[in-house]
Design a protein around this motif. Structure first.
Motif, PDB file in Angstrom:
ATOM      1  N   LEU A  89       0.806  -1.221   0.000  1.00 58.59           N
ATOM      2  CA  LEU A  89       0.000   0.000   0.000  1.00 58.59           C
ATOM      3  C   LEU A  89       0.838   1.270   0.000  1.00 58.59           C
ATOM      4  O   LEU A  89       0.321   2.346  -0.271  1.00 58.59           O
ATOM      5  N   GLY A  90       2.114   1.144   0.322  1.00 59.46           N
ATOM      6  CA  GLY A  90       2.978   2.321   0.250  1.00 59.46           C
ATOM      7  C   GLY A  90       3.837   2.513   1.480  1.00 59.46           C
ATOM      8  O   GLY A  90       3.701   1.811   2.478  1.00 59.46           O
ATOM      9  N   PRO A  91       4.733   3.502   1.383  1.00 63.20           N
ATOM     10  CA  PRO A  91       5.692   3.759   2.456  1.00 63.20           C
ATOM     11  C   PRO A  91       5.017   3.993   3.817  1.00 63.20           C
ATOM     12  O   PRO A  91       3.988   4.660   3.906  1.00 63.20           O
ATOM     13  N   GLY A  92       5.621   3.407   4.822  1.00 64.47           N
ATOM     14  CA  GLY A  92       5.134   3.593   6.184  1.00 64.47           C
ATOM     15  C   GLY A  92       4.006   2.676   6.603  1.00 64.47           C
ATOM     16  O   GLY A  92       3.753   2.494   7.792  1.00 64.47           O
ATOM     17  N   ARG A  93       3.306   2.107   5.655  1.00 66.52           N
ATOM     18  CA  ARG A  93       2.154   1.267   5.989  1.00 66.52           C
ATOM     19  C   ARG A  93       2.573  -0.054   6.630  1.00 66.52           C
ATOM     20  O   ARG A  93       1.929  -0.544   7.537  1.00 66.52           O
ATOM     21  N   GLU A  94       3.680  -0.633   6.137  1.00 64.49           N
ATOM     22  CA  GLU A  94       4.164  -1.891   6.686  1.00 64.49           C
ATOM     23  C   GLU A  94       4.522  -1.722   8.160  1.00 64.49           C
ATOM     24  O   GLU A  94       4.121  -2.527   9.005  1.00 64.49           O
ATOM     25  N   ARG A  95       5.258  -0.678   8.473  1.00 61.64           N
ATOM     26  CA  ARG A  95       5.672  -0.438   9.864  1.00 61.64           C
ATOM     27  C   ARG A  95       4.458  -0.241  10.760  1.00 61.64           C
ATOM     28  O   ARG A  95       4.398  -0.791  11.860  1.00 61.64           O
ATOM     29  N   ARG A  96       3.490   0.518  10.291  1.00 61.22           N
ATOM     30  CA  ARG A  96       2.277   0.749  11.080  1.00 61.22           C
ATOM     31  C   ARG A  96       1.508  -0.554  11.302  1.00 61.22           C
ATOM     32  O   ARG A  96       1.019  -0.825  12.394  1.00 61.22           O
ATOM     33  N   ALA A  97       1.429  -1.381  10.264  1.00 57.05           N
ATOM     34  CA  ALA A  97       0.735  -2.666  10.400  1.00 57.05           C
ATOM     35  C   ALA A  97       1.476  -3.583  11.365  1.00 57.05           C
ATOM     36  O   ALA A  97       0.855  -4.222  12.222  1.00 57.05           O
ATOM     37  N   LEU A  98       2.797  -3.652  11.241  1.00 55.22           N
ATOM     38  CA  LEU A  98       3.585  -4.491  12.148  1.00 55.22           C
ATOM     39  C   LEU A  98       3.349  -4.093  13.599  1.00 55.22           C
ATOM     40  O   LEU A  98       3.087  -4.939  14.457  1.00 55.22           O
TER      41      LEU A  98
END
Length: 190
Positions: A89-98
């Motif tokens: 979905l884009g930058p920063g989304r992975e970290r927020r989901a984790l």
């Protein structure tokens, strides 16, 4: 100025040691010491003795984390796929989901192996729960989990977390100073 070193974290959102490693790497990332890349790796593959037991409360408290371990061990495949969905979905989304999944599963003791619980936790993190449900239904990220597993095998990672910093492999949740030293060695020319 040299670019920051990349640390590859092979982990599982159902593993408290992976949460601890993620938090330590995130702190170093915030300090500009390195850039962290997440790779999904199922905990059920096996665990080193130091990974089997939960981290001591003091280690978690140092990073502002508090674990309420679920009464059951939940299957993490769909949660790992949710992180891959967030990355796309884009930058920063992975970290927020984790961070949301670690907090929901380990911090709050929610059973992320139940799809509705997982979708609710992802919605809380700002992810499109309906889009994620579709991705899970069509197994869009199943192959990515297999690819990450083969990568981990190739690097000799048999337990989570495994952190690859430059050419140095650290198994388990290494202390922040060990991670920082590995990043410094990896940043040296030659």
């Amino acid at each position: 100025m040299t670019p920051p070193v990349t640390a590859w974290l092979y982990g599982d959102v159902a593993c408290p040691w992976s949460w601890l490693a993620h938090a330590r790497l995130r702190a170093l990332e915030d300090d500009g010491a390195l850039v962290t890349r997440w790779r999904p790796l199922r905990r059920a593959r096996g665990a080193a003795p130091e990974v089997d037991a939960p981290p001591p409360d003091r280690e978690l408290a140092e990073l502002g984390l508090a674990c309420r371990f679920p009464s059951i061990e939940w299957a993490s495949d769909e949660a790992l796929c949710a992180v891959e969905f967030a990355r796309d979905l884009g930058p920063g989304r992975e970290r927020r989901a984790l961070e949301a999944l670690f907090r929901a599963g380990l911090g709050e003791g929610r059973d992320l192996g139940r799809r509705q619980v997982l979708l609710a936790a992802c919605a809380d993190a700002g992810l499109d729960a309906e889009g994620l449900a579709g991705a899970l239904d069509d197994d869009r990220y199943g192959e990515e989990l297999e690819i990450a597993e083969r990568e981990a095998d190739g690097y000799g990672i048999g337990a989570v977390p495994g952190v690859l910093v430059g050419r140095e492999l650290l198994i388990g949740a290494a202390p922040a100073e060990v991670l920082a030293a590995a990043a410094a060695r990896a940043a040296r020319p030659g």
